[in-house]
Scaffold this active site. Sequence first.
Site, short mmCIF file in Angstrom:
data_model
loop_
_atom_site.label_atom_id
_atom_site.label_comp_id
_atom_site.label_asym_id
_atom_site.label_seq_id
_atom_site.Cartn_x
_atom_site.Cartn_y
_atom_site.Cartn_z
N SER A 338 0.62 -1.12 0.07
CA SER A 338 -0.07 -0.17 0.13
C SER A 338 0.86 1.38 -0.17
O SER A 338 1.75 1.17 -0.74
CB SER A 338 -0.74 -0.07 1.11
OG SER A 338 -1.97 1.07 1.13
N ASP A 414 -7.59 -2.56 -8.25
CA ASP A 414 -7.33 -1.54 -7.10
C ASP A 414 -8.05 -0.28 -7.20
O ASP A 414 -8.01 0.48 -7.97
CB ASP A 414 -5.75 -1.18 -7.21
CG ASP A 414 -5.35 -0.75 -5.73
OD1 ASP A 414 -6.16 -0.06 -5.00
OD2 ASP A 414 -4.12 -0.91 -5.20
N HIS A 449 -6.76 -4.03 -3.74
CA HIS A 449 -5.47 -3.46 -3.44
C HIS A 449 -4.59 -4.14 -2.32
O HIS A 449 -3.38 -4.11 -2.30
CB HIS A 449 -6.28 -2.03 -2.50
CG HIS A 449 -5.29 -1.17 -1.87
ND1 HIS A 449 -4.14 -0.39 -2.64
CD2 HIS A 449 -4.92 -1.03 -0.51
CE1 HIS A 449 -3.52 0.15 -1.94
NE2 HIS A 449 -3.87 0.14 -0.63
#
Length: 514
Positions: A338, A414, A449
């Site tokens: 991330s 994502d 994600h």
Amino acid sequence: MSQLPSPSQGHLLFKTCFYVWNPFTSLLLLGEYISLLDSSCVMLKRFVLVNGMRLLQSSISRWWHLDLGRWWYFMPGMQGKVFLSKISFTSGLLHTMSTCRIAPRIIAEPTRMLMDEKFRLEVHYLPPHRPVTLHSSLLSERQVTWEAFAQYISGPDGVVKVDRDESFGGTYFGQEPMGLIWSMKPQDKTDGMRLMKKDVTTPYVVHISVYDGHISGKFSENAALATIQVERWTLAPGVKRVEVRENGIVGTLFIPPGQGPFPAVLDIWGGGGPLELRAALLACHGFVSLSLAYIFHSDLPGPMGSVSVGFDYFEKAFNFLKSHPQVSSDRIAIAGLSFGLTIVLLMAAELPNINRWIFFFFLILHRSVDKIRYADNGSVIWRDIVLPIPEDPEQKVKVGKIRCPVLLIYGDDDQCWPVTEAADDIEKMMQEAGNAHLLTRICYPGAGHIIEPPYNAFVPESILVFPKLQMKAKLLFGGKTEPHSAAQEDSWKRLLAFLEQHLILDGKPLKSQL
């Protein structure tokens, strides 16, 4: 009473019998004492007869005749259990025909394993072509029950093999050896949090049961035919977990068993705070790993939720690993997830400017709220907040300065970050700088994600709290369960292979075993 027949005449003598109900078989015969008298007769002094839904104990005033014919046999190696098929009981008006079977049994091998390992799951001693439902459940650290289920039909051998047979319904479909793990969902649909393992010293205890028929819920209200439990661990025996509070560094160090020196990984999680899962598993694969906290930790300076570390904080963490006596100082990798990926690229390209770029990100987030979109269920979609990708080189990480191999893993669905556009831009800049040969891109269609180590339960959204921004939002991560779970399994293999290729000079590291 007439004279009793002798065993040699092919009769079975009974003194007491019990009727009890079993929902799986219409008849079950169990002998407390069994003796083989000759080639056509078995003698039981006590027995349990299961047939119907009534419980009855009675004394038999006369002897019953049991016609076994060619349909009885003793199964060796089954701990004294008897399998009797097509039995005919006759006594006056009583005449019952049915089948007796060994109770179903779930086989899991191994029953203790690491979280990134598969296990074999089978159900034996079912009737042939029988619809059954497999159900798995675990209690999270937040005391929320997560569960999955799959509907199977046993084969002609009365066996269900999860790695061989297809699920016809449930939380997953098709042939999925680990589907009962990665397809888990919370029973409380309003919980809003993803499944996270924060205490890596304890396992997830997964309960697996098999039920008769195809059912889709209320498992606690149904009687299971068989149940087993397996333990899924994050730490292997011998792996050391050491909390680090040194020179301002806050994190957790994981050291493989042995003297070393070992290759090492600096693991930087995303904006949601530090998690130790990946670092712990990397240590099980032979890498010293430091899970570094830089936000959302009580031992860090400044208010909770703010990035209050200086630009030298990440450099200190890297040097801490480099100087550790059990680390090979020239074999260190940095992993990010991330927002942690942004920090990793900054460390590789322009370490002195890290602090400015961290705050630049949060400045973009704060000032670009007008670009936030919302899904139909109200979940926040962040991916547009940095679009379009800036053209000004001063607003981007100078990846053209990177001189080490880079593995970029992302999902094309994502919804938190424009990863495809960002990956294209990174590759373009590296091509212009002449270092694109160092970049490996792996894009997973249908993945979202948070791509974690394999078999972790997938959720498309989760609640995150941002105190500094005074925000509490349910973020849409994106992705679909099956492709995202497949991406987690494949990407973990690719990550380990990448680390072994570039950090291991004398063969693969020794993986720890449970």
